[in-house]
Scaffold this motif. Structure first.
Motif, PDB file in Angstrom:
ATOM      1  N   ASP A  85       0.835  -1.207   0.000  1.00  0.00           N
ATOM      2  CA  ASP A  85       0.000   0.000   0.000  1.00  0.00           C
ATOM      3  C   ASP A  85       0.869   1.256   0.000  1.00  0.00           C
ATOM      4  OD1 ASP A  85      -2.249  -1.613   0.076  1.00  0.00           O
ATOM      5  OD2 ASP A  85      -2.542  -1.382   2.246  1.00  0.00           O
ATOM      6  N   ILE A  86       1.943   1.239   0.790  1.00  0.00           N
ATOM      7  CA  ILE A  86       2.844   2.386   0.853  1.00  0.00           C
ATOM      8  C   ILE A  86       3.491   2.625  -0.506  1.00  0.00           C
ATOM      9  CG2 ILE A  86       4.996   3.254   1.866  1.00  0.00           C
ATOM     10  CD1 ILE A  86       4.187   1.663   4.445  1.00  0.00           C
ATOM     11  N   ILE A  87       3.978   1.571  -1.125  1.00  0.00           N
ATOM     12  CA  ILE A  87       4.638   1.697  -2.428  1.00  0.00           C
ATOM     13  C   ILE A  87       3.646   2.185  -3.477  1.00  0.00           C
ATOM     14  CG2 ILE A  87       5.748   0.393  -4.291  1.00  0.00           C
ATOM     15  CD1 ILE A  87       6.999  -1.347  -1.984  1.00  0.00           C
ATOM     16  N   ARG A  88       2.453   1.652  -3.472  1.00  0.00           N
ATOM     17  CA  ARG A  88       1.424   2.100  -4.420  1.00  0.00           C
ATOM     18  C   ARG A  88       1.135   3.598  -4.232  1.00  0.00           C
ATOM     19  NH1 ARG A  88      -1.113  -2.266  -4.554  1.00  0.00           N
ATOM     20  NH2 ARG A  88      -2.101  -2.087  -2.529  1.00  0.00           N
ATOM     21  N   TYR A  89       1.022   4.036  -2.991  1.00  0.00           N
ATOM     22  CA  TYR A  89       0.786   5.446  -2.687  1.00  0.00           C
ATOM     23  C   TYR A  89       1.945   6.306  -3.211  1.00  0.00           C
ATOM     24  CZ  TYR A  89       0.720   9.739   0.056  1.00  0.00           C
ATOM     25  OH  TYR A  89       0.752  11.063   0.445  1.00  0.00           O
ATOM     26  N   LEU A  90       3.190   5.900  -2.914  1.00  0.00           N
ATOM     27  CA  LEU A  90       4.349   6.679  -3.341  1.00  0.00           C
ATOM     28  C   LEU A  90       4.466   6.732  -4.861  1.00  0.00           C
ATOM     29  CD1 LEU A  90       6.978   5.466  -0.717  1.00  0.00           C
ATOM     30  CD2 LEU A  90       5.726   7.644  -0.735  1.00  0.00           C
ATOM     31  N   GLU A  91       4.205   5.604  -5.519  1.00  0.00           N
ATOM     32  CA  GLU A  91       4.270   5.591  -6.982  1.00  0.00           C
ATOM     33  C   GLU A  91       3.191   6.475  -7.599  1.00  0.00           C
ATOM     34  OE1 GLU A  91       4.197   1.416  -7.890  1.00  0.00           O
ATOM     35  OE2 GLU A  91       6.400   1.301  -7.828  1.00  0.00           O
ATOM     36  N   SER A  92       1.987   6.429  -7.049  1.00  0.00           N
ATOM     37  CA  SER A  92       0.916   7.236  -7.610  1.00  0.00           C
ATOM     38  C   SER A  92       1.175   8.730  -7.407  1.00  0.00           C
ATOM     39  CB  SER A  92      -0.445   6.858  -7.007  1.00  0.00           C
ATOM     40  OG  SER A  92      -0.524   7.260  -5.662  1.00  0.00           O
ATOM     41  N   ARG A  93       1.852   9.051  -6.335  1.00  0.00           N
ATOM     42  CA  ARG A  93       2.092  10.451  -6.024  1.00  0.00           C
ATOM     43  C   ARG A  93       3.374  11.015  -6.647  1.00  0.00           C
ATOM     44  NH1 ARG A  93       2.091  13.209   0.006  1.00  0.00           N
ATOM     45  NH2 ARG A  93       2.618  15.292  -0.733  1.00  0.00           N
ATOM     46  N   PHE A  94       4.417  10.178  -6.786  1.00  0.00           N
ATOM     47  CA  PHE A  94       5.729  10.706  -7.176  1.00  0.00           C
ATOM     48  C   PHE A  94       6.346  10.114  -8.431  1.00  0.00           C
ATOM     49  CE2 PHE A  94       5.509  11.301  -2.531  1.00  0.00           C
ATOM     50  CZ  PHE A  94       5.664  12.676  -2.475  1.00  0.00           C
ATOM     51  N   ALA A  95       5.832   9.046  -8.989  1.00  0.00           N
ATOM     52  CA  ALA A  95       6.482   8.417 -10.148  1.00  0.00           C
ATOM     53  C   ALA A  95       6.452   9.317 -11.373  1.00  0.00           C
ATOM     54  CB  ALA A  95       5.830   7.080 -10.470  1.00  0.00           C
TER      55      ALA A  95
END
Length: 123
Positions: free
Chosen positions: A111-121
């Motif tokens: 969930d954390i990785i999905r959040y970070l990718e959606s916000r910063f990728a």
């Protein structure tokens, strides 16, 4: 005693393997990276150094080139207490997200990785 030594040894092996196989960082313009640094200043990852799920999360942070503060919830009693009082349980990894004066605590590495990718990728 043997079990503890085995856990410590496996933890060091996990950290070493992470180091030698670390992914490349996402490249951004200096301006875009400064903006990302500003946005990540409201984030903190509560983690244990040798936890495989924490390593997975830190690898994603490294790949996305995110300077998120790391909080050692295993060896630092203050961070451990903050995790328990804010998040409600001692479970890592946990991302503390400060938005609009409120804290949100996100557990689960995926969930954390999905959040970070959606916000910063894309940044």
């Amino acid at each position: 005693m043997f079990i503890k030594a085995l856990r410590v040894g496996l933890g060091q092996l996990i950290i070493f393997l992470d180091f030698i196989t670390r992914p490349r960082k996402l490249r951004r313009t200096p301006e875009a990276q400064a903006q990302v640094a500003e946005e990540t200043s409201s984030l903190a990852l509560y983690q244990f150094n040798a936890c495989p799920f924490c390593v997975k999360t830190r690898r994603a942070m490294h790949r996305l080139n995110l300077p998120i503060a790391l909080r050692d919830a295993k060896n630092d009693e203050g961070h451990r207490a903050a995790l328990l009082s804010g998040g409600g349980k001692i479970k890592v990894p946990c991302l503390r997200i400060e938005e609009n004066g409120e804290s949100r605590w996100m557990y689960e590495s995926s969930d954390i990785i999905r959040y970070l990718e959606s916000r910063f990728a894309k940044a």
